[in-house]
Design a protein around this motif. Structure first.
Motif, mmCIF file in Angstrom:
data_model
loop_
_atom_site.group_PDB
_atom_site.id
_atom_site.type_symbol
_atom_site.label_atom_id
_atom_site.label_comp_id
_atom_site.label_asym_id
_atom_site.label_seq_id
_atom_site.Cartn_x
_atom_site.Cartn_y
_atom_site.Cartn_z
ATOM 1 N N UNK A 3 0.854 -1.186 0.000
ATOM 2 C CA UNK A 3 0.000 0.000 0.000
ATOM 3 C C UNK A 3 0.892 1.239 0.000
ATOM 4 N N UNK A 4 0.295 2.418 -0.101
ATOM 5 C CA UNK A 4 1.056 3.657 -0.195
ATOM 6 C C UNK A 4 0.295 4.774 0.501
ATOM 7 N N UNK A 5 0.933 5.939 0.613
ATOM 8 C CA UNK A 5 0.277 7.100 1.221
ATOM 9 C C UNK A 5 0.746 8.364 0.511
ATOM 10 N N UNK A 6 -0.049 9.413 0.635
ATOM 11 C CA UNK A 6 0.224 10.702 0.001
ATOM 12 C C UNK A 6 0.310 11.756 1.096
ATOM 13 N N UNK A 7 1.508 12.309 1.322
ATOM 14 C CA UNK A 7 1.753 13.213 2.451
ATOM 15 C C UNK A 7 1.781 14.655 1.968
ATOM 16 N N UNK A 8 0.663 15.345 2.154
ATOM 17 C CA UNK A 8 0.541 16.733 1.710
ATOM 18 C C UNK A 8 0.076 17.640 2.851
ATOM 19 N N UNK A 9 -0.981 17.250 3.554
ATOM 20 C CA UNK A 9 -1.612 18.111 4.563
ATOM 21 C C UNK A 9 -0.719 18.293 5.789
ATOM 22 N N UNK A 10 -0.737 19.514 6.350
ATOM 23 C CA UNK A 10 0.081 19.825 7.518
ATOM 24 C C UNK A 10 -0.769 20.471 8.607
ATOM 25 N N UNK A 11 -0.434 20.227 9.876
ATOM 26 C CA UNK A 11 -1.232 20.797 10.967
ATOM 27 C C UNK A 11 -0.956 22.272 11.228
ATOM 28 N N UNK A 12 0.197 22.763 10.820
ATOM 29 C CA UNK A 12 0.575 24.125 11.188
ATOM 30 C C UNK A 12 0.091 25.201 10.246
ATOM 31 N N UNK A 13 -0.454 24.807 9.091
ATOM 32 C CA UNK A 13 -0.896 25.788 8.097
ATOM 33 C C UNK A 13 -2.250 25.374 7.547
ATOM 34 N N UNK A 14 -2.921 26.316 6.876
ATOM 35 C CA UNK A 14 -4.180 26.001 6.194
ATOM 36 C C UNK A 14 -3.846 25.276 4.900
ATOM 37 N N UNK A 15 -3.856 23.959 4.950
ATOM 38 C CA UNK A 15 -3.403 23.161 3.807
ATOM 39 C C UNK A 15 -4.408 23.128 2.667
ATOM 40 N N UNK A 16 -5.591 23.698 2.872
ATOM 41 C CA UNK A 16 -6.524 23.827 1.761
ATOM 42 C C UNK A 16 -5.936 24.715 0.671
ATOM 43 N N UNK A 17 -4.969 25.575 1.045
ATOM 44 C CA UNK A 17 -4.156 26.312 0.085
ATOM 45 C C UNK A 17 -2.795 25.638 0.080
ATOM 46 N N UNK A 18 -2.566 24.795 -0.920
ATOM 47 C CA UNK A 18 -1.356 23.964 -0.925
ATOM 48 C C UNK A 18 -0.079 24.775 -1.012
ATOM 49 N N UNK A 19 -0.168 26.043 -1.421
ATOM 50 C CA UNK A 19 1.045 26.858 -1.465
ATOM 51 C C UNK A 19 1.539 27.203 -0.062
ATOM 52 N N UNK A 20 0.717 26.931 0.964
ATOM 53 C CA UNK A 20 1.105 27.236 2.346
ATOM 54 C C UNK A 20 2.050 26.206 2.959
ATOM 55 N N UNK A 21 2.134 25.029 2.377
ATOM 56 C CA UNK A 21 2.868 23.956 3.038
ATOM 57 C C UNK A 21 4.295 24.381 3.357
ATOM 58 N N UNK A 22 4.808 23.876 4.489
ATOM 59 C CA UNK A 22 6.097 24.328 4.996
ATOM 60 C C UNK A 22 7.170 23.238 5.026
ATOM 61 N N UNK A 23 6.808 21.996 4.808
ATOM 62 C CA UNK A 23 7.803 20.926 4.824
ATOM 63 C C UNK A 23 8.934 21.263 3.846
ATOM 64 N N UNK A 24 10.165 21.097 4.316
ATOM 65 C CA UNK A 24 11.351 21.469 3.533
ATOM 66 C C UNK A 24 11.922 20.257 2.796
ATOM 67 N N UNK A 25 12.166 20.432 1.504
ATOM 68 C CA UNK A 25 12.872 19.444 0.690
ATOM 69 C C UNK A 25 14.139 20.133 0.174
ATOM 70 N N UNK A 26 15.281 19.814 0.771
ATOM 71 C CA UNK A 26 16.532 20.536 0.485
ATOM 72 C C UNK A 26 17.536 19.619 -0.198
ATOM 73 N N UNK A 27 18.103 20.105 -1.307
ATOM 74 C CA UNK A 27 19.121 19.337 -2.028
ATOM 75 C C UNK A 27 20.427 19.343 -1.227
ATOM 76 N N UNK A 28 21.036 18.171 -1.105
ATOM 77 C CA UNK A 28 22.318 18.029 -0.415
ATOM 78 C C UNK A 28 23.146 16.998 -1.172
ATOM 79 N N UNK A 29 23.956 17.470 -2.099
ATOM 80 C CA UNK A 29 24.752 16.564 -2.914
ATOM 81 C C UNK A 29 23.886 15.695 -3.793
ATOM 82 N N UNK A 30 24.043 14.399 -3.668
ATOM 83 C CA UNK A 30 23.264 13.454 -4.470
ATOM 84 C C UNK A 30 21.956 13.063 -3.803
#
Length: 427
Positions: free
Chosen positions: A131-158
């Motif tokens: 099975x799988x899951x889709x992780x988008x919604x966050x408790x700290x922001x109004x996730x109904x506006x997806x541009x609000x999401x705060x989770x960081x995806x940072x490039x570090x080398x490879x």
């Protein structure tokens, strides 16, 4: 407009309905009982796994997937009546490997994942082995506006390193969950708010991902599927796990949520239809104040209103499906938003009336309570009613702003435009 289903769809409707009658409805109470009483509630239901193997053997498998190489190659219009039948039981969609969030995730992987990710995740998802899951919604922001999401995806080398806090991640508590599709911000400074986000694959379980708790819906954790609150702490994954490329997350989300929303709505109509059937049977069998409850005017009003609402919702859903098939998801966004408001709301209302028809037995009925909880939750999932209504209104306003009033009977506007109206004169 053609209102008849194709011969192929009719044949599949019969096969799916027959399978539900033979394997799902007779086992439904046993499945409910096991889910609520087995010592480890998070273990998959063995009986449901056996039913799934039967569905796969009969070729009733991955029917949602338009890609004929892996699925049935059905259009949205062709799949709609099948999803409605499956939706009549909470166990129906999984039996055919057509349940959320796996359906949307499989579509994303089919379109955007590389060969290695397809082999590692898509193939076993298509087989129903994981099975799988889709992780988008966050408790700290109004996730109904997806541009609000705060989770960081940072490039570090490879690699990419992920830090954030997600919740209402459906399917994550399931021990079969082996991959998360995570949406976060990889370029928060980008002036285009819709190019700040990316989506990335995270193998699960992962040492950097903590399942903080399963989240209850009306006091029930919906095991063995469930909804999780997750903490991501320095989660490191290979750069190849990014989907489509940096800054494409919002684009993927819009493509994923369109079909996902219409699938939910199709299933909601199945819930409403079954609730109405149960309501009528109950009303016909009960005598109150000297006559069948069904003969009392308030219940005839509710029966009639239920039929009207179901047929309206179905026709609107089929219209949205037709537009998605013919002009694309973007052109159908108003119709998709409309059905996302209409279908769960009418299902909630009809299930509520059915509970009322059953009296005290209604609130103790497992199917009714499960149906109500799911439909009420859908008024929030994939965007709350208010957000969809706002989008519908803005699109409608835009349409009228671009309309020539002389061609639409806008009498007052025509008089003003032609200089007919004097100051202070009635329009």
């Amino acid at each position: 407009m053609e209102f008849r289903y194709s011969a192929r769809t009719e044949a599949l409707r019969t096969r799916v309905a027959d399978f539900m009658a033979a394997h799902i409805y007779p086992n439904e109470q046993s499945l409910f009982h096991t889910a609520h009483t087995q010592p480890d509630r998070w273990q998959p239901l063995q009986l449901l796994d056996e039913i799934k193997q039967k569905a796969r053997a009969e070729g009733l498998w991955n029917l949602f997937l338009p890609d004929s190489e892996h699925g049935a190659g059905l259009t949205n219009v062709e799949y709609a009546p099948l999803a409605e039948i499956m939706g009549r039981s909470p166990f129906g969609p999984e039996a055919f490997n057509c349940s959320a969030p796996d359906t949307g995730n499989m579509e994303v992987l089919t379109r955007y994942a590389g060969p290695e990710a397809k082999a590692r995740y898509l193939a076993p998802l298509l087989a129903g082995d994981i099975r799988s899951a889709f992780a988008m919604t966050e408790p700290g922001v109004a996730s109904s506006d997806a541009t609000n999401i705060e989770t960081e995806i940072r490039r570090d080398g490879d690699d990419y390193v992920i830090n954030g806090h997600k919740w209402w991640i459906s399917g994550a508590p399931d021990p079969r969950c082996r991959v998360l599709i995570v949406m976060g911000k990889s370029d928060p400074a980008n002036p285009d708010r819709h190019r700040q986000q990316s989506m990335i694959l995270v193998p699960f379980p992962h040492p950097g991902v903590t399942l903080k708790r399963p989240l209850p819906v009306f006091g029930d954790v919906d095991a063995p599927h469930g909804h999780a609150e997750l903490i991501f702490e320095n989660v490191r994954v290979p750069a190849a796990n990014i989907l489509l490329g940096e800054g494409r997350g919002f684009e993927i989300a819009q493509g994923r949520l369109g079909p996902g929303r219409i699938h939910h709505c199709m299933r909601s109509i199945g819930v409403a239809e079954r609730a109405l059937e149960r309501m009528i049977r109950r009303l016909d069998s009960r005598i109150a104040f000297g006559k069948p409850v069904a003969d009392q005017s308030v219940w005839r009003e509710r029966i009639a209103e239920s039929r009207i609402m179901i047929d309206q919702a179905r026709l609107l859903t089929l219209k949205a499906a037709h537009m998605m098939d013919t002009v694309g998801n973007k052109a159908a966004r108003a119709e998709i938003a409309m059905i996302k408001v209409v279908a769960p709301n009418i299902a909630c209302k009809i299930v509520d009336w059915t509970i009322q028809a059953f009296g005290g037995g209604g609130v103790a009925d497992t199917w009714l309570s499960t149906a109500y909880a799911h439909q009420r939750t859908l008024r929030l999932a994939d965007g709350p009613d208010e957000v969809h209504r706002d989008q519908i209104a803005r699109l409608e306003q835009r349409r009228h702003h671009n309309t020539d009033p002389a061609r639409t009977g806008g009498f007052a506007e025509v008089m003003i435009a032609d200089g007919i109206s004097a100051p202070g004169a009635p329009l």
